[in-house]
Design a protein around this motif. Structure first.
Motif, PDB file in Angstrom:
ATOM      1  N   VAL A  39       0.836  -1.203   0.000  1.00 33.85           N
ATOM      2  CA  VAL A  39       0.000   0.000   0.000  1.00 33.85           C
ATOM      3  C   VAL A  39       0.866   1.248   0.000  1.00 33.85           C
ATOM      4  O   VAL A  39       0.603   2.210  -0.738  1.00 33.85           O
ATOM      5  CB  VAL A  39      -0.956  -0.009   1.208  1.00 33.85           C
ATOM      6  CG1 VAL A  39      -1.682   1.323   1.340  1.00 33.85           C
ATOM      7  CG2 VAL A  39      -1.964  -1.142   1.071  1.00 33.85           C
ATOM      8  N   ALA A  40       1.930   1.247   0.810  1.00 35.79           N
ATOM      9  CA  ALA A  40       2.817   2.411   0.868  1.00 35.79           C
ATOM     10  C   ALA A  40       3.463   2.691  -0.488  1.00 35.79           C
ATOM     11  O   ALA A  40       3.563   3.846  -0.923  1.00 35.79           O
ATOM     12  CB  ALA A  40       3.894   2.180   1.929  1.00 35.79           C
ATOM     13  N   LEU A  41       3.890   1.645  -1.182  1.00 38.11           N
ATOM     14  CA  LEU A  41       4.498   1.827  -2.504  1.00 38.11           C
ATOM     15  C   LEU A  41       3.480   2.335  -3.520  1.00 38.11           C
ATOM     16  O   LEU A  41       3.797   3.170  -4.371  1.00 38.11           O
ATOM     17  CB  LEU A  41       5.106   0.510  -2.985  1.00 38.11           C
ATOM     18  CG  LEU A  41       6.438   0.120  -2.346  1.00 38.11           C
ATOM     19  CD1 LEU A  41       6.897  -1.225  -2.880  1.00 38.11           C
ATOM     20  CD2 LEU A  41       7.488   1.176  -2.632  1.00 38.11           C
ATOM     21  N   GLN A  42       2.251   1.814  -3.471  1.00 44.88           N
ATOM     22  CA  GLN A  42       1.225   2.263  -4.404  1.00 44.88           C
ATOM     23  C   GLN A  42       0.878   3.735  -4.181  1.00 44.88           C
ATOM     24  O   GLN A  42       0.714   4.497  -5.140  1.00 44.88           O
ATOM     25  CB  GLN A  42      -0.037   1.400  -4.258  1.00 44.88           C
ATOM     26  CG  GLN A  42       0.162  -0.054  -4.653  1.00 44.88           C
ATOM     27  CD  GLN A  42       0.543  -0.207  -6.110  1.00 44.88           C
ATOM     28  OE1 GLN A  42      -0.070   0.383  -6.993  1.00 44.88           O
ATOM     29  NE2 GLN A  42       1.563  -0.998  -6.370  1.00 44.88           N
ATOM     30  N   LEU A  43       0.783   4.151  -2.912  1.00 45.97           N
ATOM     31  CA  LEU A  43       0.503   5.555  -2.615  1.00 45.97           C
ATOM     32  C   LEU A  43       1.660   6.442  -3.067  1.00 45.97           C
ATOM     33  O   LEU A  43       1.448   7.540  -3.602  1.00 45.97           O
ATOM     34  CB  LEU A  43       0.255   5.733  -1.117  1.00 45.97           C
ATOM     35  CG  LEU A  43      -1.026   5.083  -0.570  1.00 45.97           C
ATOM     36  CD1 LEU A  43      -1.099   5.237   0.938  1.00 45.97           C
ATOM     37  CD2 LEU A  43      -2.263   5.697  -1.231  1.00 45.97           C
ATOM     38  N   LYS A  44       2.887   5.967  -2.884  1.00 47.83           N
ATOM     39  CA  LYS A  44       4.059   6.726  -3.320  1.00 47.83           C
ATOM     40  C   LYS A  44       4.068   6.874  -4.836  1.00 47.83           C
ATOM     41  O   LYS A  44       4.383   7.944  -5.373  1.00 47.83           O
ATOM     42  CB  LYS A  44       5.328   6.015  -2.847  1.00 47.83           C
ATOM     43  CG  LYS A  44       6.614   6.737  -3.214  1.00 47.83           C
ATOM     44  CD  LYS A  44       7.822   5.979  -2.688  1.00 47.83           C
ATOM     45  CE  LYS A  44       9.115   6.673  -3.099  1.00 47.83           C
ATOM     46  NZ  LYS A  44      10.312   5.913  -2.606  1.00 47.83           N
ATOM     47  N   ALA A  45       3.708   5.796  -5.543  1.00 50.08           N
ATOM     48  CA  ALA A  45       3.664   5.854  -7.001  1.00 50.08           C
ATOM     49  C   ALA A  45       2.599   6.827  -7.478  1.00 50.08           C
ATOM     50  O   ALA A  45       2.800   7.572  -8.448  1.00 50.08           O
ATOM     51  CB  ALA A  45       3.412   4.459  -7.567  1.00 50.08           C
ATOM     52  N   ARG A  46       1.443   6.842  -6.809  1.00 46.87           N
ATOM     53  CA  ARG A  46       0.372   7.768  -7.206  1.00 46.87           C
ATOM     54  C   ARG A  46       0.782   9.212  -6.983  1.00 46.87           C
ATOM     55  O   ARG A  46       0.514  10.083  -7.805  1.00 46.87           O
ATOM     56  CB  ARG A  46      -0.905   7.446  -6.430  1.00 46.87           C
ATOM     57  CG  ARG A  46      -1.566   6.148  -6.836  1.00 46.87           C
ATOM     58  CD  ARG A  46      -2.922   5.996  -6.164  1.00 46.87           C
ATOM     59  NE  ARG A  46      -3.580   4.742  -6.580  1.00 46.87           N
ATOM     60  CZ  ARG A  46      -4.797   4.404  -6.212  1.00 46.87           C
ATOM     61  NH1 ARG A  46      -5.500   5.215  -5.405  1.00 46.87           N
ATOM     62  NH2 ARG A  46      -5.341   3.276  -6.633  1.00 46.87           N
ATOM     63  N   GLN A  47       1.438   9.464  -5.861  1.00 44.23           N
ATOM     64  CA  GLN A  47       1.898  10.821  -5.591  1.00 44.23           C
ATOM     65  C   GLN A  47       2.923  11.261  -6.616  1.00 44.23           C
ATOM     66  O   GLN A  47       2.938  12.414  -7.062  1.00 44.23           O
ATOM     67  CB  GLN A  47       2.475  10.901  -4.181  1.00 44.23           C
ATOM     68  CG  GLN A  47       1.437  10.745  -3.083  1.00 44.23           C
ATOM     69  CD  GLN A  47       2.045  10.719  -1.701  1.00 44.23           C
ATOM     70  OE1 GLN A  47       3.269  10.741  -1.557  1.00 44.23           O
ATOM     71  NE2 GLN A  47       1.202  10.683  -0.672  1.00 44.23           N
ATOM     72  N   GLY A  48       3.797  10.329  -7.021  1.00 43.52           N
ATOM     73  CA  GLY A  48       4.801  10.660  -8.035  1.00 43.52           C
ATOM     74  C   GLY A  48       4.153  11.006  -9.369  1.00 43.52           C
ATOM     75  O   GLY A  48       4.590  11.915 -10.069  1.00 43.52           O
ATOM     76  N   CYS A  49       3.086  10.278  -9.714  1.00 45.46           N
ATOM     77  CA  CYS A  49       2.370  10.570 -10.964  1.00 45.46           C
ATOM     78  C   CYS A  49       1.721  11.943 -10.916  1.00 45.46           C
ATOM     79  O   CYS A  49       1.734  12.694 -11.899  1.00 45.46           O
ATOM     80  CB  CYS A  49       1.310   9.499 -11.237  1.00 45.46           C
ATOM     81  SG  CYS A  49       2.007   7.866 -11.613  1.00 45.46           S
ATOM     82  N   ARG A  50       1.171  12.304  -9.757  1.00 43.62           N
ATOM     83  CA  ARG A  50       0.526  13.625  -9.633  1.00 43.62           C
ATOM     84  C   ARG A  50       1.549  14.744  -9.736  1.00 43.62           C
ATOM     85  O   ARG A  50       1.317  15.761 -10.375  1.00 43.62           O
ATOM     86  CB  ARG A  50      -0.211  13.702  -8.299  1.00 43.62           C
ATOM     87  CG  ARG A  50      -1.439  12.782  -8.217  1.00 43.62           C
ATOM     88  CD  ARG A  50      -2.022  12.789  -6.820  1.00 43.62           C
ATOM     89  NE  ARG A  50      -3.143  11.858  -6.711  1.00 43.62           N
ATOM     90  CZ  ARG A  50      -3.752  11.566  -5.581  1.00 43.62           C
ATOM     91  NH1 ARG A  50      -3.335  12.121  -4.437  1.00 43.62           N
ATOM     92  NH2 ARG A  50      -4.755  10.708  -5.564  1.00 43.62           N
ATOM     93  N   VAL A  51       2.726  14.537  -9.104  1.00 46.03           N
ATOM     94  CA  VAL A  51       3.762  15.563  -9.148  1.00 46.03           C
ATOM     95  C   VAL A  51       4.266  15.752 -10.578  1.00 46.03           C
ATOM     96  O   VAL A  51       4.446  16.872 -11.066  1.00 46.03           O
ATOM     97  CB  VAL A  51       4.925  15.191  -8.206  1.00 46.03           C
ATOM     98  CG1 VAL A  51       6.096  16.140  -8.416  1.00 46.03           C
ATOM     99  CG2 VAL A  51       4.465  15.244  -6.759  1.00 46.03           C
ATOM    100  N   SER A  52       4.481  14.630 -11.277  1.00 49.24           N
ATOM    101  CA  SER A  52       4.968  14.709 -12.655  1.00 49.24           C
ATOM    102  C   SER A  52       3.920  15.358 -13.570  1.00 49.24           C
ATOM    103  O   SER A  52       4.251  16.064 -14.528  1.00 49.24           O
ATOM    104  CB  SER A  52       5.320  13.314 -13.181  1.00 49.24           C
ATOM    105  OG  SER A  52       4.180  12.477 -13.162  1.00 49.24           O
TER     106      SER A  52
END
Length: 420
Positions: A405-418
């Motif tokens: 879950v932590a990795l998935q949330l981190k990936a989503r945040q990275g997509c939003r930032v990009s």
């Protein structure tokens, strides 16, 4: 023989084993009963032919030549297993998915309990071994010394053969991260590409009986998925999509050629402006609609998969208290895995301010991410595992649920930032 299987070792007597088989005892007609899938018949018949050539007097029971014609198949299997000294199972994914082969495997275990007969599983190709067979140690057909090991087991008397004698329907060892079952929909063979599969709720599958005590929980969970409806639009048919796309493309071409067909001579500036504006607006519109018609199936599949993932999350809210999670990566197949979630739940409790907030976060995590996590566990593959290498988790092999879950949330945040 199968190309992926290594050649069999030539000599069975290289370790001093005499090529002499045990005599048949009272009530015995065969030295070996062989159970296999019809897909693996070529490899199995090659192995049997070689065994019979190397061991004079060896009697092997095969259903196509030794079953009594006109007799019930179940009676034939039960009698032949009882009349055999040993049982050989040729394991592959085709074997696992065959109900007849699974039934033969059940009967062979039953026979081993009653008559103290050893069961010899041979892993022909990697597969998910059924739960009630997972306690047995198998031979690997790809092993260069496979044939030698098999000969040693066949030549060794039953009373000397080291084995564990399982009880009927043994409770196999359960460990966190264990894949229990891959379930196909009941209409898989006749399922159109646009239709969502229907899964049976008539009974609790055998591999799940050691985990779920209440069959109603399973029926309710699968019933949630069966509530997903297939589309009723005519676009579900390829012919309709192609026909509509061709029509829209032709309309677009007609609009594109309209100024040339009607001509600008003799037309007022207002009429020319109207033709040009209509061409600029409607022509690309019809082309886009045509492309969308052709791509309807892909968009529908993505939409239905998102809906299925959410429905699986709802079902996992019922299954999670039993340490069971469900995952789906297509519209006609489910994976069931055994995962202990107590430690992961405590991580959510530590991260939240109150127990109620932690429970709400955990439920939301199950809804959003449990489907993908169960698929990763079923395939024993975690794509983002390198990012948490060395981090403490609650699963011995792979990522635990809170790490995932932590990795998935981190990936989503990275997509939003990009995206920003």
């Amino acid at each position: 023989m199968e190309s992926q299987v290594a050649p069999m070792d030539s000599g069975a007597g290289e370790e001093g084993v005499a090529l002499a088989i045990s005599p048949l005892g009272p009530g015995e007609k065969f030295h070996l009963f062989v159970s296999y899938s019809s897909v693996d018949a070529t490899w199995t018949h090659g192995l049997i032919g070689r065994l019979e050539a190397d061991l004079a007097g060896l009697r092997i029971c095969l259903h196509e030549r030794d079953f009594t014609p006109g007799r019930n198949v179940l009676e034939n299997m039960a009698e032949c297993i009882q009349q055999s000294q040993k049982v050989l199972l040729v394991l592959s994914q085709d074997f696992v998915q065959s109900r007849w082969c699974l039934l033969e495997a059940d009967l062979s275990l039953f026979g081993s309990c009653l008559e103290r007969k050893p069961v010899i599983p041979v892993l022909l190709r990697p597969c998910q071994v059924p739960l009630h067979l997972s306690h047995l140690t198998y031979l690997e057909a790809a092993d260069s010394r496979f044939y030698c090991k098999l000969m040693q087991l066949l030549l060794m008397p039953n009373h000397r053969l080291e084995r564990s004698l399982p009880a009927w329907r043994p409770a196999s060892s359960l460990y966190s991260g264990k894949s229990l079952l891959t379930l196909n929909c009941v209409n898989r063979d006749s399922l159109p590409s646009w239709k969502v599969g229907t899964f049976s709720t008539l009974g609790l599958p055998d591999p799940l009986k050691g985990v779920l005590e209440d069959p109603e929980v399973y029926k309710q969970a699968v019933g949630i998925l069966n509530g997903v409806r297939s589309p009723r639009s005519c676009l579900r048919y390829l012919g309709c999509r192609v026909t509509l796309a061709i029509f829209l493309f032709l309309v677009g071409l007609a609009l594109l050629a309209m100024p040339l067909i009607l001509g600008f001579l003799g037309n007022s500036p207002a009429q020319r402006f109207f033709f040009i504006s209509a061409t600029i607006f409607f022509c690309p519109l019809f082309f886009i609609m045509g492309v969308n018609s052709l791509c309807w199936f892909r968009r529908f599949s993505k939409k239905k998969m998102r809906e299925l993932v959410l429905r699986v999350g709802e079902a996992n809210l019922l299954l999670a208290p039993h340490s069971l999670l469900m995952g789906c990566e297509s519209m006609n197949k489910l994976h069931f895995v055994y995962v202990l979630l107590g430690d992961c739940r405590r991580v959510f409790l530590e991260a939240a301010g109150s127990e109620a907030e932690a429970e709400a976060l955990f439920r939301e995590a199950l809804l959003q991410f449990s489907c993908g996590y169960a698929c990763c566990v079923a395939h024993a593959y975690f794509p983002a595992c390198e990012e948490v290498h060395g981090a403490h988790g609650h699963l011995e092999l792979g990522l635990c649920f809170c790490q995932f879950v932590a990795l998935q949330l981190k990936a989503r945040q990275g997509c939003r930032v990009s995206a920003v």
